[in-house]
Design an enzyme around this catalytic site. Structure first.
Site, PDB file in Angstrom:
ATOM      1  N   HIS A 146      39.884  39.442  46.166  1.00  0.00           N
ATOM      2  CA  HIS A 146      38.509  38.946  46.133  1.00  0.00           C
ATOM      3  C   HIS A 146      38.169  38.133  47.375  1.00  0.00           C
ATOM      4  O   HIS A 146      38.007  36.912  47.314  1.00  0.00           O
ATOM      5  CB  HIS A 146      38.322  38.117  44.863  1.00  0.00           C
ATOM      6  CG  HIS A 146      36.943  37.583  44.651  1.00  0.00           C
ATOM      7  ND1 HIS A 146      35.797  38.229  45.086  1.00  0.00           N
ATOM      8  CD2 HIS A 146      36.515  36.444  44.027  1.00  0.00           C
ATOM      9  CE1 HIS A 146      34.738  37.522  44.735  1.00  0.00           C
ATOM     10  NE2 HIS A 146      35.145  36.434  44.110  1.00  0.00           N
ATOM     11  N   CYS A 161      29.769  34.515  45.550  1.00  0.00           N
ATOM     12  CA  CYS A 161      30.588  35.729  45.480  1.00  0.00           C
ATOM     13  C   CYS A 161      29.749  36.994  45.366  1.00  0.00           C
ATOM     14  O   CYS A 161      30.291  38.107  45.413  1.00  0.00           O
ATOM     15  CB  CYS A 161      31.548  35.646  44.301  1.00  0.00           C
ATOM     16  SG  CYS A 161      32.485  34.110  44.240  1.00  0.00           S
TER      17      CYS A 161
END
Length: 390
Positions: free
Chosen positions: A334, A84
Site C-alpha cells: 500500500h 489513501c
C-alpha cells in the site's frame, strides 16, 4: 460523451525501497504504461498524479510538473491529494476530462515513498489524514481507528478475529503469483491469530505494510483508441465518489462506510449496472476489517454478512465474487498515493486475461476498483468492463 479506454498500465514492484525517490518510481511505472499502451508520450494532453505525503517523506511539494518530467511528458500536470484515495480521485478526474472531449489521452497514476521514514515516522505521517484537533492530538493512529471500527462491527453484527484471519490468509494466497506484490508468502489462520497484537482486535497480519511503489495508467478516448488501432478492450464505464465526516466520533455509524456506499451507487448508476453484474473487485483492505466494510458498502455482500465471506469461500479466488485477486493492500502492499491507480491496473489485467490470476475469472466481464482515504472519509469507485477492441 466519449467512452474511456484503458490503453496501458504500469506498476513498479511494491515493497521496501527506501533508497528510491518518488520521481524514480513514477518514471519506471510510466515507462511500463507507455510500452503497454503503444501511445507516444507526445500525445499526452494532461498528467493527473496522486500523492499523499510527499512533503513529509521527500520535502517535495508541487509534484505534478515534476512527475510529468519524470514520465517524459510535456503537458499540464496536477497533483491530487485525498489521503489513501489520492490516485483514485485522479483517475476519476481523468475519466471526466476524456468524457468531456477536452482530452483524448491522459496519463494518470501515483506514487509514494514511505519506508525511508521508518515505522514511527510513517505512522505519524499517515495520521495527518485523521482529524488533527480531535483525533491525532489524542493519540489516534489508523490501527487504533480501524480497531474501533472492527469492535463496533463485532458488537453490532457479530463475528470474531478468526473471521478476519481468513481475509488475510486469502489475500496472501492471491499474492503468491503476483510478481509486483510485497508479500509473496502464504500464511494460515494460526499465523494471524498468534501474531503480535497491533490494536485489539487487530494484529500484525490484519494490517497492510508500509510500502514504496508507483502505478501509471494511460487512458484514452474510444475514438483515439480506434483511430490508432490500440489493443484496449477494457473501458472505465462508471465512476463515483463519496465522502463522510473526517473524525470517527462525528459519524452516525462506525461499522459501515457511507462514503463507499455513495461512491459505489454513483459508479453503478453511471455504468448502468448493479452489484449483481460484478464478477470481481479490488477493494481497499488497509486492514482486514476494511475489506468487510467495503464489500458490504458495494452490495457485494449483505450488511452484516461480509464478515463470513472469506471464511465461507464466497470471496476466495474460486468463490462467487473473488475479492483482491492481486493480494490487496494487505499482501500486495500500500504505497498510498499509488493504490487507487494500481487497483484499476489490476482489474484491467484481470478482465483482459493478462493477470497471473486471470484463470480464476476467465469469463469475467465486469470488475470494480474501490479506493478509500483515511477511515473512509473519502472514497472512489470505478466500474471497468471488458467491451472488446474499439
Amino acid at each position: 460523451m466519449s467512452d474511456v479506454r484503458v490503453a496501458g498500465t504500469g506498476l513498479t514492484p511494491f515493497g521496501n525501497a527506501p533508497e528510491r525517490t518518488g520521481r524514480d518510481l513514477f518514471a519506471e511505472a510510466s515507462v511500463a504504461a507507455f510500452e503497454d499502451s503503444g501511445v507516444p508520450r507526445e500525445d499526452v494532453e494532461a498528467v493527473f498524479y496522486g500523492n499523499f505525503m510527499g512533503e513529509l517523506a521527500e520535502h517535495q511539494g508541487h509534484q505534478g510538473p515534476l512527475m510529468a518530467e519524470a514520465a517524459g511528458v510535456q503537458a499540464p500536470a496536477t497533483r491530487y491529494e485525498a489521503a489513501c484515495a489520492s490516485s483514485g480521485v485522479a483517475i476519476r478526474d481523468a475519466v471526466y476530462r476524456i468524457r468531456s472531449g477536452a482530452a483524448d489521452v491522459v496519463l494518470v497514476g501515483g506514487a509514494e515513498r514511505m519506508t525511508n521514514l521508518g515505522t514511527a515516522g510513517a505512522t505519524e505521517a499517515l495520521a495527518i489524514a485523521a482529524d488533527d484537533l480531535w483525533e491525532v492530538r489524542a493519540g489516534m493512529t489508523f490501527p487504533g481507528a480501524y480497531a474501533l471500527m472492527a469492535q463496533a462491527y463485532f458488537d453490532e453484527f457479530g463475528g470474531e478475529h478468526e473471521d478476519l484471519a481468513h481475509i488475510a490468509v486469502k489475500n496472501h494466497e492471491n499474492a503468491l503469483s503476483n510478481d509486483k506484490a510485497q508479500y509473496q508468502s502464504a500464511i494460515d489462520v494460526a499465523d494471524v491469530l498468534e501474531a503480535p497484537p497491533v490494536s485489539e482486535p487487530l494484529g500484525l497480519y490484519d494490517s497492510c505494510p508500509l510500502s514504496d511503489g508507483a502505478a501509471a495508467v494511460v487512458l484514452t478516448s474510444e475514438a483515439y483508441a480506434a483511430e490508432h488501432d490500440l489493443d484496449a478492450p477494457v473501458a472505465i464505464t462508471g465512476t463515483g465518489q463519496g465522502g463522510d465526516r473526517l473524525a470517527l466520533h462525528d459519524r452516525e455509524h462506525l461499522a459501515r462506510s457511507p462514503a463507499a456506499r455513495e461512491a459505489g451507487a454513483e459508479a453503478y448508476a453511471d455504468a448502468g449496472v448493479d452489484a449483481a453484474a460484478v464478477d470481481l473487485a479490488e477493494v481497499h483492505d488497509c486492514f482486514t476489517i476494511a475489506e468487510v466494510l467495503a464489500i458490504e458498502a458495494l452490495d457485494l455482500e449483505p450488511v452484516g454478512e461480509g464478515i463470513s465471506a472469506a471464511r465461507e469461500g464466497r470471496t476466495t479466488a474460486d468463490g462467487e465474487t473473488p475479492i483482491n485477486l492481486s493480494g490487496g493492500l494487505k499482501a500486495k502492499g500500500h504505497p498510498v498515493g499509488a493504490t487507487g491507480a494500481s487497483q484499476v491496473a489490476e482489474v484491467t489485467k484481470l478482465l483482459a486475461g493478462d493477470h497471473p490470476n486471470s484463470e480464476f475469472v476467465d469469463d469475467a466481464t465486469t470488475g470494480v476498483a474501490h479506493n478509500a482515504g483515511g477511515t473512509v472519509a473519502s472514497a472512489t469507485v470505478h466500474v471497468l468492463e471488458e467491451v472488446g477492441s474499439p
